[in-house]
Design a protein around this motif. Structure first.
Motif, PDB file in Angstrom:
ATOM      1  N   ASP A   1     -77.266 -22.773  -0.769  1.00  0.00           N
ATOM      2  CA  ASP A   1     -76.729 -21.668   0.035  1.00  0.00           C
ATOM      3  C   ASP A   1     -75.681 -22.156   1.039  1.00  0.00           C
ATOM      4  OD1 ASP A   1     -78.381 -19.989  -1.357  1.00  0.00           O
ATOM      5  OD2 ASP A   1     -79.930 -19.928   0.200  1.00  0.00           O
ATOM      6  N   VAL A   2     -75.935 -23.296   1.652  1.00  0.00           N
ATOM      7  CA  VAL A   2     -74.980 -23.862   2.615  1.00  0.00           C
ATOM      8  C   VAL A   2     -73.700 -24.265   1.893  1.00  0.00           C
ATOM      9  CG1 VAL A   2     -74.564 -25.770   4.219  1.00  0.00           C
ATOM     10  CG2 VAL A   2     -76.794 -24.645   4.181  1.00  0.00           C
ATOM     11  N   GLN A   3     -73.854 -24.885   0.742  1.00  0.00           N
ATOM     12  CA  GLN A   3     -72.697 -25.338  -0.030  1.00  0.00           C
ATOM     13  C   GLN A   3     -71.822 -24.152  -0.460  1.00  0.00           C
ATOM     14  OE1 GLN A   3     -73.653 -27.448  -3.673  1.00  0.00           O
ATOM     15  NE2 GLN A   3     -71.974 -28.886  -3.305  1.00  0.00           N
ATOM     16  N   VAL A   4     -72.434 -23.080  -0.928  1.00  0.00           N
ATOM     17  CA  VAL A   4     -71.684 -21.888  -1.353  1.00  0.00           C
ATOM     18  C   VAL A   4     -70.977 -21.267  -0.150  1.00  0.00           C
ATOM     19  CG1 VAL A   4     -71.936 -19.518  -2.234  1.00  0.00           C
ATOM     20  CG2 VAL A   4     -73.104 -21.412  -3.373  1.00  0.00           C
ATOM     21  N   TYR A   5     -71.658 -21.229   0.994  1.00  0.00           N
ATOM     22  CA  TYR A   5     -71.031 -20.647   2.184  1.00  0.00           C
ATOM     23  C   TYR A   5     -69.803 -21.466   2.603  1.00  0.00           C
ATOM     24  CZ  TYR A   5     -70.068 -19.123   6.877  1.00  0.00           C
ATOM     25  OH  TYR A   5     -69.420 -18.671   7.989  1.00  0.00           O
ATOM     26  N   ILE A   6     -69.932 -22.786   2.594  1.00  0.00           N
ATOM     27  CA  ILE A   6     -68.813 -23.643   2.995  1.00  0.00           C
ATOM     28  C   ILE A   6     -67.619 -23.456   2.060  1.00  0.00           C
ATOM     29  CG2 ILE A   6     -68.033 -26.046   3.186  1.00  0.00           C
ATOM     30  CD1 ILE A   6     -70.858 -26.722   4.214  1.00  0.00           C
ATOM     31  N   TYR A  52     -72.340 -29.892   7.969  1.00  0.00           N
ATOM     32  CA  TYR A  52     -72.144 -30.413   6.611  1.00  0.00           C
ATOM     33  C   TYR A  52     -70.666 -30.522   6.283  1.00  0.00           C
ATOM     34  CZ  TYR A  52     -77.109 -29.719   5.876  1.00  0.00           C
ATOM     35  OH  TYR A  52     -78.469 -29.790   5.969  1.00  0.00           O
ATOM     36  N   PHE A  53     -70.361 -31.399   5.309  1.00  0.00           N
ATOM     37  CA  PHE A  53     -68.978 -31.653   4.917  1.00  0.00           C
ATOM     38  C   PHE A  53     -68.907 -31.695   3.392  1.00  0.00           C
ATOM     39  CE2 PHE A  53     -65.728 -34.754   3.700  1.00  0.00           C
ATOM     40  CZ  PHE A  53     -64.615 -34.179   4.295  1.00  0.00           C
ATOM     41  N   PRO A  54     -68.116 -30.805   2.773  1.00  0.00           N
ATOM     42  CA  PRO A  54     -68.023 -30.808   1.303  1.00  0.00           C
ATOM     43  C   PRO A  54     -66.948 -31.766   0.810  1.00  0.00           C
ATOM     44  CG  PRO A  54     -66.833 -28.938   2.174  1.00  0.00           C
ATOM     45  CD  PRO A  54     -67.406 -29.667   3.365  1.00  0.00           C
ATOM     46  N   SER A  55     -67.213 -32.351  -0.340  1.00  0.00           N
ATOM     47  CA  SER A  55     -66.215 -33.177  -1.018  1.00  0.00           C
ATOM     48  C   SER A  55     -66.397 -32.944  -2.512  1.00  0.00           C
ATOM     49  CB  SER A  55     -66.417 -34.653  -0.681  1.00  0.00           C
ATOM     50  OG  SER A  55     -65.510 -35.438  -1.411  1.00  0.00           O
ATOM     51  N   GLU A  56     -65.521 -32.093  -3.068  1.00  0.00           N
ATOM     52  CA  GLU A  56     -65.632 -31.635  -4.454  1.00  0.00           C
ATOM     53  C   GLU A  56     -67.015 -31.028  -4.684  1.00  0.00           C
ATOM     54  OE1 GLU A  56     -64.223 -34.608  -7.184  1.00  0.00           O
ATOM     55  OE2 GLU A  56     -62.519 -35.072  -5.917  1.00  0.00           O
ATOM     56  N   LEU A 107     -71.528 -39.983   7.250  1.00  0.00           N
ATOM     57  CA  LEU A 107     -71.773 -38.929   6.272  1.00  0.00           C
ATOM     58  C   LEU A 107     -72.891 -39.367   5.321  1.00  0.00           C
ATOM     59  CD1 LEU A 107     -68.135 -37.830   5.365  1.00  0.00           C
ATOM     60  CD2 LEU A 107     -69.749 -36.713   6.916  1.00  0.00           C
ATOM     61  N   LEU A 108     -73.933 -38.524   5.223  1.00  0.00           N
ATOM     62  CA  LEU A 108     -75.071 -38.792   4.350  1.00  0.00           C
ATOM     63  C   LEU A 108     -75.022 -37.820   3.170  1.00  0.00           C
ATOM     64  CD1 LEU A 108     -77.777 -39.045   7.142  1.00  0.00           C
ATOM     65  CD2 LEU A 108     -76.567 -40.933   6.037  1.00  0.00           C
ATOM     66  N   ARG A 109     -75.111 -38.336   1.970  1.00  0.00           N
ATOM     67  CA  ARG A 109     -75.010 -37.507   0.770  1.00  0.00           C
ATOM     68  C   ARG A 109     -76.271 -36.670   0.588  1.00  0.00           C
ATOM     69  NH1 ARG A 109     -75.296 -39.151  -5.327  1.00  0.00           N
ATOM     70  NH2 ARG A 109     -74.582 -37.204  -6.221  1.00  0.00           N
TER      71      ARG A 109
END
Length: 192
Positions: free
Chosen positions: A107-112, A136-140, A152-154
């Motif tokens: 849900d967080v990933q989709v929102y970002i 959080y920080f997206p990368s691809e 940054l923690l994966r």
């Protein structure tokens, strides 16, 4: 409270054995406490003192924490506290199964990425997702959690978590240490 039979468990070897009379009390601060305690003991028909090592006294630590968190006035009636023990250690429940096939951070990933909420999300859940997204920080396709020191923690799913736990505990990086040390090592390796 009119209690007449009491079992006392303590993790202080010094105190337990002094109260039982097996060791002498030499510290002036403890002499007056022991004297007072011996007077209290007379109020009971039956009382026993048992020493527990600190590693077996987690329940007492939890009760002490609860006692510090609450304030009671004399004569106040306390609500009964019911405690249930788990048959498995709590940390074994920490890796959530992905029943819908989506990772815990979906849900967080989709929102970002898209500024979209899950269709069934309430107003409070939407607010929580927005708050969480700030850390959080997206990368691809990979999502990272920003730690307190900026690292940054994966973010990993349940399958990856099991693999990393296995690798950390039994694989090439094996530690065979307690869960806290394992968690620290996993964080140091860059996973969240």
């Amino acid at each position: 409270m009119k209690i007449k039979k009491l079992e006392v468990y303590g993790d202080s070897t010094l105190i337990i054995y002094q109260v039982k009379g097996e060791w002498q009390t030499k510290d002036s601060k403890l002499i007056s406490c022991k004297k007072y305690l011996l007077e209290l003991i007379k109020e009971f028909e039956e009382i026993s003192f048992t020493h527990l090592s600190q590693d077996k006294n987690q329940f007492a630590d939890a009760l002490a924490t609860l006692a510090v968190m609450t304030q009671m006035e004399e004569g106040q009636i306390m609500q009964l506290l019911q405690i249930k023990a788990r048959s498995e250690p709590v940390y074994s429940f920490m890796i959530e199964e992905e029943t819908d096939g989506k990772p815990w951070y979906h849900d967080v990933q989709v929102y970002i990425k898209n500024k979209e909420y899950p269709p069934e999300a309430s107003r409070n859940e939407r607010r929580m997702i927005r708050k969480l997204a700030m850390g959080y920080f997206p990368s691809e396709e990979i999502l990272y959690k920003r730690s307190s020191n900026g690292e940054l923690l994966r973010c990993i799913n349940a399958k990856e978590a099991r693999r990393i736990l296995f690798e950390t505990h039994e694989g090439n990086c094996s530690t065979h240490r307690n869960r806290y040390m394992m968690a620290k090592q996993i964080l140091r390796r860059g996973y969240f």
